[in-house]
Design an enzyme around this catalytic site. Structure first.
Site, PDB file in Angstrom:
ATOM      1  N   LYS A 200      58.739  67.833  52.841  1.00  0.00           N
ATOM      2  CA  LYS A 200      57.333  68.152  52.352  1.00  0.00           C
ATOM      3  C   LYS A 200      57.691  69.476  51.136  1.00  0.00           C
ATOM      4  CE  LYS A 200      54.095  68.621  55.123  1.00  0.00           C
ATOM      5  NZ  LYS A 200      53.698  69.113  56.460  1.00  0.00           N
TER       6      LYS A 200
ATOM      7  N   GLU B 140      83.197  38.447  77.827  1.00  0.00           N
ATOM      8  CA  GLU B 140      82.260  39.452  78.490  1.00  0.00           C
ATOM      9  C   GLU B 140      82.510  40.181  79.617  1.00  0.00           C
ATOM     10  OE1 GLU B 140      79.054  36.785  79.806  1.00  0.00           O
ATOM     11  OE2 GLU B 140      80.525  35.319  80.150  1.00  0.00           O
TER      12      GLU B 140
ATOM     13  N   ARG C  65      54.906  61.891  49.414  1.00  0.00           N
ATOM     14  CA  ARG C  65      55.893  61.638  50.281  1.00  0.00           C
ATOM     15  C   ARG C  65      56.107  60.015  50.233  1.00  0.00           C
ATOM     16  NH1 ARG C  65      53.478  63.419  55.976  1.00  0.00           N
ATOM     17  NH2 ARG C  65      51.654  61.759  56.273  1.00  0.00           N
TER      18      ARG C  65
ATOM     19  N   CYS D  16      77.012  37.033  70.870  1.00  0.00           N
ATOM     20  CA  CYS D  16      75.744  36.233  71.229  1.00  0.00           C
ATOM     21  C   CYS D  16      74.881  37.067  72.044  1.00  0.00           C
ATOM     22  CB  CYS D  16      76.200  34.848  71.690  1.00  0.00           C
ATOM     23  SG  CYS D  16      76.968  34.841  73.207  1.00  0.00           S
TER      24      CYS D  16
ATOM     25  N   GLY E  94      79.739  38.154  74.646  1.00  0.00           N
ATOM     26  CA  GLY E  94      78.618  38.321  75.363  1.00  0.00           C
ATOM     27  C   GLY E  94      78.393  39.695  75.960  1.00  0.00           C
ATOM     28  N   THR E  95      77.876  40.490  75.186  1.00  0.00           N
ATOM     29  CA  THR E  95      77.784  41.853  75.006  1.00  0.00           C
ATOM     30  C   THR E  95      76.648  42.368  76.084  1.00  0.00           C
ATOM     31  OG1 THR E  95      76.352  42.041  73.155  1.00  0.00           O
ATOM     32  CG2 THR E  95      78.551  42.552  72.814  1.00  0.00           C
TER      33      THR E  95
ATOM     34  N   HIS F 290      45.647  59.518  62.632  1.00  0.00           N
ATOM     35  CA  HIS F 290      46.772  59.631  63.360  1.00  0.00           C
ATOM     36  C   HIS F 290      47.051  58.283  64.018  1.00  0.00           C
ATOM     37  CE1 HIS F 290      49.338  60.461  67.040  1.00  0.00           C
ATOM     38  NE2 HIS F 290      49.996  61.083  66.154  1.00  0.00           N
TER      39      HIS F 290
ATOM     40  N   SER G 140      83.445  34.495  71.642  1.00  0.00           N
ATOM     41  CA  SER G 140      81.950  35.124  71.428  1.00  0.00           C
ATOM     42  C   SER G 140      81.577  36.139  72.246  1.00  0.00           C
ATOM     43  CB  SER G 140      81.038  33.811  71.571  1.00  0.00           C
ATOM     44  OG  SER G 140      79.683  34.325  71.173  1.00  0.00           O
TER      45      SER G 140
ATOM     46  N   ARG H  32      72.222  27.920  76.271  1.00  0.00           N
ATOM     47  CA  ARG H  32      72.532  27.981  77.653  1.00  0.00           C
ATOM     48  C   ARG H  32      72.279  26.744  78.384  1.00  0.00           C
ATOM     49  NH1 ARG H  32      69.704  32.526  75.955  1.00  0.00           N
ATOM     50  NH2 ARG H  32      70.707  34.405  76.278  1.00  0.00           N
TER      51      ARG H  32
ATOM     52  N   MET I 268      54.542  68.030  64.004  1.00  0.00           N
ATOM     53  CA  MET I 268      54.821  69.229  64.319  1.00  0.00           C
ATOM     54  C   MET I 268      53.378  70.012  63.549  1.00  0.00           C
ATOM     55  SD  MET I 268      58.806  69.367  62.899  1.00  0.00           S
ATOM     56  CE  MET I 268      58.564  68.527  61.438  1.00  0.00           C
TER      57      MET I 268
ATOM     58  N   GLY J 194      52.208  64.475  61.316  1.00  0.00           N
ATOM     59  CA  GLY J 194      51.492  65.014  62.523  1.00  0.00           C
ATOM     60  C   GLY J 194      51.959  65.423  63.722  1.00  0.00           C
TER      61      GLY J 194
ATOM     62  N   ARG K 178      53.231  75.470  56.957  1.00  0.00           N
ATOM     63  CA  ARG K 178      53.421  74.136  57.190  1.00  0.00           C
ATOM     64  C   ARG K 178      54.692  73.639  57.627  1.00  0.00           C
ATOM     65  NH1 ARG K 178      51.255  71.530  51.699  1.00  0.00           N
ATOM     66  NH2 ARG K 178      50.874  69.764  52.905  1.00  0.00           N
TER      67      ARG K 178
ATOM     68  N   TYR L  17      80.147  35.883  62.664  1.00  0.00           N
ATOM     69  CA  TYR L  17      78.924  35.828  62.877  1.00  0.00           C
ATOM     70  C   TYR L  17      77.988  36.487  64.050  1.00  0.00           C
ATOM     71  CZ  TYR L  17      79.748  32.694  66.757  1.00  0.00           C
ATOM     72  OH  TYR L  17      80.199  32.279  68.089  1.00  0.00           O
TER      73      TYR L  17
ATOM     74  N   ASP M 264      76.599  41.104  79.412  1.00  0.00           N
ATOM     75  CA  ASP M 264      77.808  40.964  80.515  1.00  0.00           C
ATOM     76  C   ASP M 264      78.501  42.277  80.059  1.00  0.00           C
ATOM     77  OD1 ASP M 264      76.990  40.055  82.922  1.00  0.00           O
ATOM     78  OD2 ASP M 264      76.959  38.029  82.017  1.00  0.00           O
TER      79      ASP M 264
HETATM   80  P1  ADP Z   1      51.081  67.252  58.165  1.00  0.00           P
HETATM   81  O1  ADP Z   1      52.394  67.271  57.788  1.00  0.00           O
HETATM   82  O2  ADP Z   1      50.597  67.177  59.625  1.00  0.00           O
HETATM   83  O3  ADP Z   1      50.307  66.464  57.233  1.00  0.00           O
HETATM   84  P2  ADP Z   1      50.409  69.420  56.344  1.00  0.00           P
HETATM   85  O4  ADP Z   1      51.376  70.690  56.473  1.00  0.00           O
HETATM   86  O5  ADP Z   1      50.353  68.574  55.382  1.00  0.00           O
HETATM   87  O6  ADP Z   1      50.353  68.724  57.750  1.00  0.00           O
HETATM   88  O7  ADP Z   1      48.852  70.004  56.503  1.00  0.00           O
HETATM   89  C1  ADP Z   1      47.911  69.507  57.193  1.00  0.00           C
HETATM   90  C2  ADP Z   1      46.575  69.434  56.308  1.00  0.00           C
HETATM   91  O8  ADP Z   1      46.306  70.719  55.757  1.00  0.00           O
HETATM   92  C3  ADP Z   1      46.817  68.403  55.397  1.00  0.00           C
HETATM   93  O9  ADP Z   1      45.557  67.790  54.968  1.00  0.00           O
HETATM   94  C4  ADP Z   1      46.910  69.372  54.020  1.00  0.00           C
HETATM   95  O10 ADP Z   1      46.724  68.795  52.761  1.00  0.00           O
HETATM   96  C5  ADP Z   1      45.952  70.661  54.419  1.00  0.00           C
HETATM   97  N1  ADP Z   1      46.803  71.986  53.651  1.00  0.00           N
HETATM   98  C6  ADP Z   1      47.942  72.129  53.701  1.00  0.00           C
HETATM   99  N2  ADP Z   1      48.068  73.282  53.274  1.00  0.00           N
HETATM  100  C7  ADP Z   1      47.150  73.437  52.423  1.00  0.00           C
HETATM  101  C8  ADP Z   1      46.729  74.561  51.409  1.00  0.00           C
HETATM  102  N3  ADP Z   1      47.449  75.283  51.080  1.00  0.00           N
HETATM  103  N4  ADP Z   1      45.442  74.666  51.081  1.00  0.00           N
HETATM  104  C9  ADP Z   1      44.512  73.489  51.658  1.00  0.00           C
HETATM  105  N5  ADP Z   1      44.940  72.537  52.338  1.00  0.00           N
HETATM  106  C10 ADP Z   1      46.094  72.682  52.865  1.00  0.00           C
HETATM  107 MG    MG Z   2      76.707  36.464  80.732  1.00  0.00          MG
HETATM  108 MG    MG Z   3      50.380  66.455  55.479  1.00  0.00          MG
END
Ligand code: ADP
Ligand code: MG
Ligand code: MG
Length: 889
Positions: free
Chosen positions: A28, A758, A342, A845, A779-780, A458, A777, A566, A109, A107, A98, A865, A782
């Protein structure tokens, strides 16, 4: 805190400082820096390096002073650049904090928006924007996000208040809530905070930012993040960066909004802008799937200028990265801001199409295209469909969020999904919407159905990544979590009831529907990509197949031979089993010979089928492998039956006597440890006539075919050899019988007799074995079993999951080849084997032959192979090319 030397290294980079390394800044942070460098509209901000999160863990979860100092400096700089001040009651600076690791973990973290708001700055924000409602909406979002991530207060606590308020006000959606009501809601939220943590919501904005950064660092090791990394094989020691970004607001009215877009369709790969836009909303609203958004393409009509600008940016980013991008953006009062770019997650179908299209467009070359497609994901292309012959009522329709069909019992929580799945049930996870806390349930489920959320929700993103079918945003779905019941437009179902979802069409049905496997033909685009892969790879790809149908399928998918055919299933078929049992129970060699003579034609027919299907290619036939009692009734059954017969017919009755004889024989044959008992080549040594019959059947079949002009190429494989005498005896026996048949038929066929390697001992004495064995061959399955001393059938559902959890094992060794242990035995066997017999053909195999990282290892060992199940042949072809090109290790 201990006094440490200041790290000389810089830990914070502004987006415009020219550092764009993903290792340092996470995906990011690097994306924001790249976009800034390209002159795109990105709000100002900075990124704390990934290393800082690792340092934080090293320092027992505390942020050391040098970083705090650098942070204060960075905030001051950000204030200077924006002309706003953090915590200022006239022009307050607001930021988002972020997360962002090297590899995107959508989503998984934490991210906190609107940091910098408190009881004072909220008024300033209201004045500045002349929009009180907006300011309080922003504040309540901060309180919710901050309190749930930093304090761990369940989000439900806040949502319940909001729902109750809405009900009282008689409104359905958030934008209908006015300023006064938001104020009251914030008051109630603050009380929740006090009740949970004993003190009020932090008013000190610096404390807010520092604690938010800690929360992001902590989220690197949250359960869901760890689960996700494990599933996606992302290393645990990369750490997360933290980006601090000035807030821009999509919730400032109808000329504002927020969106998520893919530069191409992530399901099909088609070259069209794909995504969703939510008017008058903040970013997290789209990702969380809270309201149902409009399509990005519709922006062309509603906000043509923004749309045109966005399309231009999307194309530029695609060209810059030479790959499809997943973009997040916000429009604040008619001005566009880019918040994230990304590399887009995509279905396997899309991955293949995009790779081919990018080659066509001149953006990448063929080798890059090969590297772009995740071999593991190809599996998705061979997903199940609902049998078209099924007549069923579509109970409801949702969004076709991730392709493939799934049928299973409905479960309503992630934990229930895991519990049912552990009992061996197929389940479909049914949720209002999924959150990252549901990931373990999604892993356990066959498919996912949600009531809310769009194609970028999500559930959709994660399911696609896992290659699981998903129907999202199924509005007709109503769930009563407490009673574990749900309904689809009035059609009710409860926990444990079968439902079927079709992630390709979006259809949902109540009931268990027949699914059919995908066609055994390669989609055209994949065939092209694999033909490029074939030009690069060193390894041949063979298949494991026991029947002519499987052999044909494998051939269609590109198999260059059969590595394992077999023979035991041939013994299990209904019409043969009685003869097999007679053979086993025979008291005299004559009686056994007679039963074997009757089995011979069956076997010959089997071999004719498979050798013909593979005409021109080698077919490696393994002689009988399992312990003989597998073909007999179980001891328990026999005990019951003999007891009954004794009571009903008496101990002198012929029925009783016959059954009792079987019982005696089974008792006699009973083994404490059948996996290590009388099986594999040991059978062929104690009962040479069994192997002799099989070899005769193989060569009679081959002669029949050759005499019909079919190029039959049998290879004979002796299982479970551990010592050189075993190889000599069984090998001589096989060659003698083969020679007899060829002589009788006046036929000449070149063939080899080899062994399945094997057992650890076989690896260690491989040079001796190689004097008699013409091929090896591995036989991983066994070999893994015997190297680890794990009984596969027991280990995989008992302690291996625990070992994985506790990281005693990093992978299930039955799925991913254990290079250190099993692999080093293999290396020994290859060296010794080829030392004794130069140019010896060696393959694998076991199940591992179709698992990409194991394929890469086989390439490193310079095997000839890999052999895998038919549907994995395309995976192995691609993985072998990636290994040869050095993009898969
Ligand atoms: P994730 O990795 O879970 O997508 P983000 O860090 O991208 O988390 O943020 C979650 C949401 O918040 C995203 O939709 C992002 O566009 C929005 N967001 C993050 N930073 C800002 C900001 N500075 N202003 C407005 N929206 C933001
Ligand atoms: Mg066997
Ligand atoms: Mg995001």
């Amino acid at each position: 805190m201990s006094v440490r030397a200041q790290p000389a290294t810089k830990q914070i980079y502004f987006f415009d400082e020219g550092n764009t390394s993903r290792d340092v800044l996470g995906g990011k942070g690097a994306g924001l820096a790249d976009m800034t460098a390209a002159g795109l509209p990105v709000p100002p901000g900075f990124t704390i390096v990934t290393q800082a999160s690792l340092q934080y863990y090293e320092d027992a979860k505390s942020i050391a002073k040098p970083l705090l100092d650098e942070l204060d400096g960075a905030i001051a700089e950000l204030e200077r650049r924006t002309g706003k001040r953090f915590g200022d009651s006239n022009a307050p600076l607001l930021v988002s904090v972020r997360s962002g690791a090297k590899f995107s973990m959508p989503g998984m973290m934490d991210t906190i928006l609107n940091i910098g708001l408190n009881d004072e700055t909220v008024h300033a924000l209201a004045r500045l924007t002349n929009n009180e409602r907006f300011a309080w909406d922003a504040y309540r979002r901060l309180v919710t996000m901050f309190s749930s991530t930093v304090f761990g207060i369940p989000k439900d606590a806040f949502d319940d208040v909001l729902e109750r308020r809405k009900h009282e006000l008689g409104v359905k959606t958030d934008p209908e809530i006015d300023a006064e009501s938001w104020k009251k809601i914030v008051d109630e939220y603050k009380k929740i905070v006090v009740a949970h943590v004993g003190s009020g919501f932090p008013q000190d904005v610096r404390e807010q930012v520092v604690r938010a950064i800690e929360a992001v660092f902590n989220s690197w090791n949250s359960k869901r993040a760890v689960d996700y990394r494990r599933f996606n094989r992302i290393a645990d020691d990369l750490g997360t960066a933290v980006s601090v970004v000035q807030m821009v607001f999509g919730n400032m009215g109808d000329d504002s909004g927020t969106g998520v877009a893919f530069t191409r369709d992530p399901n099909t790969g088609e070259r069209v802008l794909f995504g969703e836009y939510l008017r008058n909303a903040q970013g997290e609203d789209v990702v969380a799937g809270i309201r149902t958004p409009e399509r990005i393409l519709d922006l062309e009509r509603s906000q043509p200028k923004i749309y045109a600008q966005f399309v231009e940016i999307a194309q530029r980013l695609e060209r810059h990265y030479r790959d499809v991008q997943d973009l997040e953006f916000t429009v604040e009062r008619g001005t566009l801001y880019m918040l994230q770019t990304r590399s887009a997650k995509r279905s396997a179908e899309a991955a293949v199409r995009i790779a081919l299209d990018l080659v066509d467009e001149g953006l990448i070359d063929r080798r890059t295209a090969i590297a772009r497609v995740d071999a593991r994901a190809l599996d998705q292309l061979f997903h199940a469909r609902i049998d078209p012959a099924e007549h069923f009522d579509v109970a409801a329709k949702g969004l076709n969020a991730s392709p493939g069909a799934a049928t299973g019992r409905a479960v309503f929580t992630a934990d229930d999904a895991v519990a049912w799945a552990q009992r061996g049930e197929d389940v479909v996870l049914v949720r209002v919407e999924t959150t990252p806390d549901d990931v373990h349930g999604m892993i356990a489920a066959r498919g996912v159905l949600t009531a809310k959320g769009g194609a970028t929700s999500h559930a959709a993103v994660v399911a696609r990544g896992m290659g699981k079918p998903c129907v999202a945003g199924c509005e007709a779905l109503e769930i009563d979590r407490r009673s574990k019941r749900a309904s689809l437009d009035g059609v009710a179902f409860g926990e444990g009831d079968w439902i079927t979802i079709d992630g390709t069409t979006g259809n949902v049905a109540v009931g268990k529907l027949r699914l059919i496997p995908p066609p055994a033909k390669l989609p055209e685009r994949l065939a092209t990509l694999l033909s490029w892969a074939d030009a690069e790879r060193r390894l041949e790809v063979w298949a494991n197949a026991d029947t002519p149908e499987d052999a044909r399928k494998a051939r269609e998918l590109g198999a260059q031979g059969i590595g394992l055919c077999r023979t035991e299933h041939m013994f299990m078929q209904q019409d043969r089993l009685p003869v097999v049992q007679e053979m086993i129970l025979a008291n005299t060699p004559e009686a056994r010979a007679s039963a074997l003579a009757r089995l011979l034609p069956f076997q010959r027919e089997d071999f004719v089928g498979i050798l013909e299907a593979m005409a021109g290619l080698p077919v490696t036939i393994r002689l009988l492998d399992p312990p003989l009692h597998e073909f007999l009734p179980s001891l328990e059954t026999l005990l019951v039956e003999t007891t009954e017969l004794r009571i009903t017919k008496g101990i002198d009755s012929p029925d009783y006597k016959a059954r009792d004889a079987v019982l005696k024989r089974v008792q006699q044959m009973h083994e404490q440890n059948p996996m290590l008992g009388l099986r594999v080549c040991r059978l062929g040594i104690l009962y040479p006539e069994i192997y002799a019959m099989q070899v005769r059947a193989i060569f009679e079949a081959a002669c029949d075919l050759v005499q019909r002009g079919v190029d039959a190429r049998p290879e004979v494989m002796i299982p479970g050899v551990g010592s050189v005498r075993e190889m000599q005896i069984t090998g001589e026996n096989a060659r003698r019988v083969a020679g007899e048949v060829l002589k009788e038929r006046g036929c000449s066929i070149s063939y080899h007799v080899g062994t399945m390697v094997e057992l650890p001992r076989a690896c260690i004495v491989a040079d001796d074995l190689a004097c008699d064995a013409e091929f090896f061959s591995f036989g991983t399955n066994d070999l893994t079993q015997t190297t680890y001393g794990f009984s596969r059938d027991d280990a995989e559902n008992s302690f291996i999951p625990r070992y994985l959890e506790q990281r005693i094992l990093s992978d299930d060794p039955f799925q991913v080849l254990d290079r250190r242990g099993v692999g080093s035995l293999m290396r020994t066997a290859v060296e010794l084997g080829r030392g004794a017999r130069k140019d010896m053909k060696i393959g694998i195999c076991g199940e591992h032959g179709g698992e990409p990282s194991s394929v890469a290892f086989c390439d490193q060992l310079r095997l000839n192979y890999v052999s895998c199940s038919p549907y994995r042949v395309p995976i192995a072809r691609l993985a072998a090319a990636q290994a040869a090109l050095g993009t898969l290790e």
